[in-house]
Design an enzyme around this catalytic site. Structure first.
Site, PDB file in Angstrom:
ATOM      1  NE  ARG A 154      22.261  36.712  36.405  1.00  0.00           N
ATOM      2  CZ  ARG A 154      22.700  35.450  36.425  1.00  0.00           C
ATOM      3  NH1 ARG A 154      22.294  34.618  35.554  1.00  0.00           N
ATOM      4  NH2 ARG A 154      23.845  35.508  36.928  1.00  0.00           N
ATOM      5  N   GLY A 178      20.395  19.148   5.794  1.00  0.00           N
ATOM      6  CA  GLY A 178      19.312  18.734   6.270  1.00  0.00           C
ATOM      7  C   GLY A 178      19.050  18.662   7.686  1.00  0.00           C
ATOM      8  CG  HIS A 204      34.106  27.848  25.961  1.00  0.00           C
ATOM      9  ND1 HIS A 204      32.947  27.305  25.713  1.00  0.00           N
ATOM     10  CD2 HIS A 204      33.993  27.901  27.169  1.00  0.00           C
ATOM     11  CE1 HIS A 204      32.068  27.042  26.210  1.00  0.00           C
ATOM     12  NE2 HIS A 204      32.583  27.677  27.587  1.00  0.00           N
TER      13      HIS A 204
END
Length: 784
Positions: free
Chosen positions: A102, A479, A456
């Site tokens: 934490r 890539g 979200h």
């Protein structure tokens, strides 16, 4: 038990990526600066679930989280420790290993407390801070990586020591030539960029100014603030150790006209008003970038804002963004956390790695990760986790590609959406030639039987191509440098950076002097680092603690013992609790004193300055609160419509709001008044209406509670209306007299007299005018 939405996902991802997804017993997160009690309840719930059944090999509890912006880690871990003490014997019996990582405000004290408790309880807990990668405890706990040495929690936590790359094996520069640059809507910040902040976000503004000062900017990045609910005024801030005044305007129009050089508009308005205020800001040609902090903005409004910004060529960050940071130049809002984290992540000077993230919380982890693996962050932006963000990954990466200061690009994407594929196309087409490192969080989604909506709004796959695994695979094939797991991301960043140094693309320079952190006094006092004598000490009252005390007796005890006015006055005047007969006498005397107060020049002249300030802004919001709530209730309007009407009229709701107290930390005076009214009054419709308003206002901010002024006011209306002693007309007439604010006259009079007598007892003159002092002292001496 993970703090933070995206942080909880990367922990679950790492468990799954190491092949242990089927053993994941619980996925959940806690965030939003929970209190000690809330953390205790949550930890107890998890322990009770873990202890239902034994496992022959024991169990593992991961307690983690990203680098917090506001959460007091020591406070939350105090709740965790209480739960550990409650279940210590059962934890040992079930052979539960506990691993903690934490960071954030006061994390050193939090980890130290847990370690002390662990040794005392014999639990063998391992604790780590930000010097350890956020998910590194998982392979250690699973036995897949060597156990790292725990940090020295007694040492100071400055910036990490990083060795420069050994140049003896330097390679030739093989970087591809850059393609032609293009125009960008979001203007890259410089050390001269300035902004306007909408909303009274004093803490955020002070953080921005502290960052500016640390970066050695010549002038503050915030030119002005906008707050429509009060007149034009100034607010005091610190510039280093000096005090400066910041202008506050009631309209964006006036702010933009007075400060035409401002190019950034940082909007802290709520989701209810952010659309109108952002649209207005875009009307002014000087504004080039708008950052929208609010969460929960309706998607239709977000789309309209995006359309308007594109039409005007204005860059937009957010909604639901913590902001962004350009080391050495500009910090938007609370990005980067507290100042000690700014220093630890070396965000006071520019590095070489530019990143984009959806998550604001994880941007702190990226700052920490980058500074430990490279020469630091060049720029970082959190675009927000909504389905329709104002700017996309590609918008920022094209800007970074065209900026010679950014040498490598880093993406932290997530499950859901297709924006990562735009970046893939740009890499394949040669528009982006700089090295790109990327990872999409949410790979643990395959462990769940159904589609998972992560924190979200946009973090949900709508098709196979939107899964995190599919995106990571596609980026690797294009890539882009993609690790096998989020846990391996620091190693990959370090490898790419080292190659760029050896190629001569990045030229390392020795680290300069670490700037001093101007720590806020309130925070320093909370950490026990400073002490300061009180400016005013009274022997009769003390409001420095959690609860007001009269001569050592808490307000709760005053009500519990039913001391009445006489009992309170005995505590205030005589500094002791007198027998009932005396308190009754004091009540009679107090009444006569109020009615026939002597108009002596010295006492009245001293009192006037305090009495004349009684009103809505300086104590005495009772009359206005009583009128507002009773009129609203009598008119039949709903609490929501009442709030909307006040908002439309730019009118503050009197009796709502407290600087310190909140739903989680209630004002005991309000609690007592509510309980008393509910118990003794025949009906409380106005109080109930006000409490319904409170339920709506606290959704916006936890401290928008019904305060003591408002509670007294609405309860007083309920009392006189329900007691049967007055007609409705008489009740309304009483309200129009301003009788409620008269309570403050008594309070201030008594408080002043008590202080005056204290000064006389201590033989300390109260005034600079000796004639007044001598006259009054002679009168007292003669009467005694």
């Amino acid at each position: 038990m993970v703090a933070g939405g995206s942080a909880s996902v990367v922990y679950a991802d790492t468990v799954a990526d190491y092949g242990m997804g089927s053993e994941l017993a619980n996925y959940g997160e806690y965030s939003g600066a929970p209190s000690t009690q809330e953390t205790f309840v949550y930890a107890k719930t998890l322990f009770s679930l873990m202890l239902k059944y034994k496992h022959p090999e024991g169990k593992i509890l991961i307690i983690g989280g990203g680098i917090a912006n506001f959460t007091d880690v020591a406070a939350t871990f105090t709740g965790l420790i209480q739960a550990l003490q409650h279940y210590a014997d059962d934890i040992k019996e079930h052979n539960i290993q506990i691993w903690i990582r934490r960071a954030g405000p006061n994390y050193v004290e939090g980890l130290r407390k847990v370690k002390v408790a662990s040794e005392k309880l014999g639990l063998g807990i391992r604790v780590y801070g930000p010097e350890t990668h956020i998910t590194a405890i998982i392979p250690m706990a699973l036995g897949l990586a060597p156990v790292q040495e725990e940090p020295d929690l007694s040492a100071s936590c400055g910036p990490p020591v990083r060795k420069m790359v050994d140049m003896k094996d330097k390679k030739s520069n093989t970087q591809k030539p850059a393609p032609p640059a293009s125009k960008h809507t979001i203007v890259t910040a410089t050390a001269d960029t300035t902004c306007i902040v909408y909303g009274m976000q004093n803490r955020a503004v002070q953080g921005m100014l502290d960052f500016d000062y640390m970066c050695k900017r010549k002038k503050p990045s915030v030119s002005a603030m906008v707050f429509p609910f009060s007149g034009n005024h100034y607010v005091k801030f610190y510039w280093g150790t000096e005090e400066i005044l910041m202008p506050v305007y009631t309209t964006t129009k006036e702010a933009c006209e007075k400060h035409p050089a401002v190019s950034v508009f940082v909007n802290f308005a709520s989701f209810r008003s952010v659309y109108e205020t952002s649209m207005e800001a875009m009307e002014y040609p000087s504004v080039k970038t708008v950052a929208i902090i609010a969460e929960g903005v309706p998607e239709q409004q977000s789309l309209l804002l995006i359309k308007a910004a594109e039409a005007k060529g204005i860059g937009m960050i957010g909604p639901a963004t913590v902001g962004g940071i350009k080391p050495g130049c500009l910090r938007i809002g609370n990005t980067g956390g507290m100042l000690d984290n700014i220093v630890m992540s070396r965000l006071y000077r520019a590095g070489s790695i530019a990143y984009v993230s959806k998550s604001g919380g994880m941007s702190n982890e990226l700052n920490n990760m980058i500074c430990r693996c490279t020469d630091g962050v060049y720029e970082g932006v959190a675009i927000g986790g909504d389905r329709y963000p104002g700017s996309r990954f590609l918008d920022h990466f094209l800007r970074y590609q065209d900026d010679p200061g950014a040498k490598a690009l880093l993406l932290l994407g997530e499950v859901g959406g297709i924006d990562e594929y735009d970046l893939i196309d740009a890499v394949k087409s040669g528009r982006i030639t700089k090295p790109v490192i990327a990872w999409c969080v949410g790979t643990c989604a395959s462990c769940f039987a159904t589609e998972v909506q992560f924190g979200h709004a946009g973090a949900q796959a709508r098709g196979d191509t939107q899964t995190a695994a599919a995106k990571n695979r596609a980026m690797r094939e294009a890539g882009i440098c993609v690790p096998d797991s989020f846990d391996k991301l620091p190693e990959l960043i370090s490898q790419v950076y080292t190659d760029l140094v050896l190629q001569g693309v990045i030229v390392e320079t020795p680290e300069g002097e670490t700037p001093q952190v101007p720590m806020d006094y309130t925070w320093a006092k909370k950490l026990g680092m400073v002490r300061k004598p009180a400016n005013f000490i009274s022997s009769i009252a003390d409001d420095r603690g959690e609860e007001l005390k009269y001569c050592g007796v808490t307000i709760t005890e005053v009500f519990a013992q039913e001391l009445g006015i006489g009992g309170v006055l005995s505590l205030l005047w005589f500094r002791r609790q007198l027998p009932p007969a005396c308190t009754k006498f004091i009540e009679i005397g107090a009444h006569n004193t109020i009615v026939t107060a002597r108009a002596g020049k010295d006492l009245v002249s001293a009192l006037c300055s305090g009495l004349l300030t009684i009103g809505p802004r300086f104590g005495g919001a009772l009359d206005d609160a009583a009128k507002m709530f009773s009129d609203a209730y009598d008119s039949g309007v709903t609490p929501k419509d009442f709030i909307d009407r006040c908002k439309k009229n730019n009118q503050l709701v009197m009796g709502i709001g407290h600087r310190i107290k909140s739903l989680a930390n209630p004002d005991m005076r309000v609690v007592l008044i509510k309980e008393y009214a509910k118990k003794h009054f025949k009906s409380t419709p106005i109080l109930d209406f006000a409490l319904a308003v409170e339920q709506i206002t606290t959704r916006k901010r936890a401290n928008l509670i019904l305060n003591v002024d408002g509670c007294i006011a609405v309860s007083f209306v309920d009392m006189i209306r329900s007691c049967g002693a007055f007609s409705r007309e008489e009740c309304d007439e009483l309200m129009s007299f301003g009788c409620l604010n008269g309570l403050f006259v008594l309070g201030r009079s008594i408080g002043f007299i008590g202080h005056y007598l204290d000064q006389l007892r201590l033989k300390q003159p109260l005034y600079r005018h000796p004639w007044d002092d001598i006259t009054y002292i002679q009168e007292l001496a003669g009467s005694s």
